[in-house]
Motif scaffolding. Sequence first.
Motif: not given
Ligand SMILES: [Mg+2]
Length: 387
Positions: A148, A150, A196, A200, A207, A246
């Motif tokens: 996690g 990011s 995110e 992502h 996360d 991811t």
């Molecule tokens: Mg991530």
Amino acid sequence: MEVRTRAPGKIILSGEHAVVHGSTAVAAAIDLYTRVSFRLLPPSEGDAGSVELELKDTGLAFSWPSSRLKETFSFEAIGPPLSPTPRPCSPEHSKLIASLVEEQNIPEAKIWLRSGIHAFLYLYTSIHGFKPGKVVISSELPLGSGLGSSAAFCVSLSGALLALSDAFSIDRQTKGWLELELSELELVNKWAFEGEKIIHGKPSGIDNTVSTFGSMIKFRSGELTHIRSSTPLRMLITNTKVGRNTKALVAGVSERVLKHPDAMAAVFRAVDSISKELSVIIESPTSDDVSIIAKEEKLEELMEMNQGLLQCMGVSHASIETVLRTTLKYKLASKLTGAGGGGCVLTLLPTLLSTKIVDKVIAELESCGFQCLKAEVGGKGLEVCFS
Ligand SMILES: [Mg+2]
Ligand SMILES: Nc1ncnc2c1ncn2[C@@H]1O[C@H](COP(=O)(O)OP(=O)(O)O)[C@@H](O)[C@H]1O
Ligand SMILES: C[C@@](O)(CCOP(=O)(O)O)CC(=O)O
């Protein structure tokens, strides 16, 4: 005035990927942090100043003259730059940011940084417009490994940017690390989720939520419930050091959903049941060694079942399978954590397992070229400090 923030990484005990498609997942903060320091810079005479970003982990620094940002984000194209409430990055805005990232000549070997820099520019300009400022970011987390990074990046960054904005009525004279009010954490979490999305593609939000609020959580469709383990959970984290992304893995699972909708719906339902059962077992009381052993055996079985379903989703990897085989020799259960495709694997270390065996497993895993980390599970979320 300078603000410093720190936000933790996470492990997902069950439910990654399926959580993107509406299943329940269980995650916990770990005591490895991403740290941000931020200060606004006074513009010097005749110069509007710059927005500066230093990424310590990669040894790279970037800078955008405020005048360049102002000229790029014309009001007509994207609307007013300062947004009191988090809003998604529109396709027009995203295109303009991409052009600013492009100009920075990121080395080819570090091209994966692009999405992080894109998220930075989006969050910075949305919260502080073109005001000159300097942001320094460093992390104890391995980047792009399923822990996690990011989310910790987006949470610590959003927290720092908001802490020096009018959105927070916080006492900036207080010394030491502060935990924020619930409403402030919720605002940070919403902005971090927008960041995110840039990194992502289609995040579930688990996360950034666990990084913001800390502890251990059960999460489904944006809703979190804090859970507390009746006994401390010991987890070994093995980083296979196989790089992966991811966004690509999440997109791969969505493609499989399009190809096999019924089968994948059944897989996601099974994951949902596993996560729900896992959270009940985690919280169940234990009175003696016999009940602790029984609890840990059930957790191990559920982790193995979840791993099987992650294989069905197509996100395991040869390196992950090597970790699973190695730990199984010691009768230990493991599963990938995060997006998979390489990255990190979790192994439950039962309470009564001797240090000698733990050391042997770690030595064998490290002899394969993997890196083992031991982390405290379920700790603090975002914290802020003014100086
Ligand atoms: Mg991530
Ligand atoms: N400390 C950091 N410095 C620069 N970029 C970061 C940092 N932490 C995260 N990122 C961004 O996040 C990306 C990794 O996110 P992701 O693929 O979701 O893996 P994970 O979240 O599991 O670490 C990196 O490619 C980079 O763009
Ligand atoms: C695969 C997923 O469930 C978790 C991804 O975690 P990470 O970026 O690999 O640390 C995606 C998400 O929930 O947004």
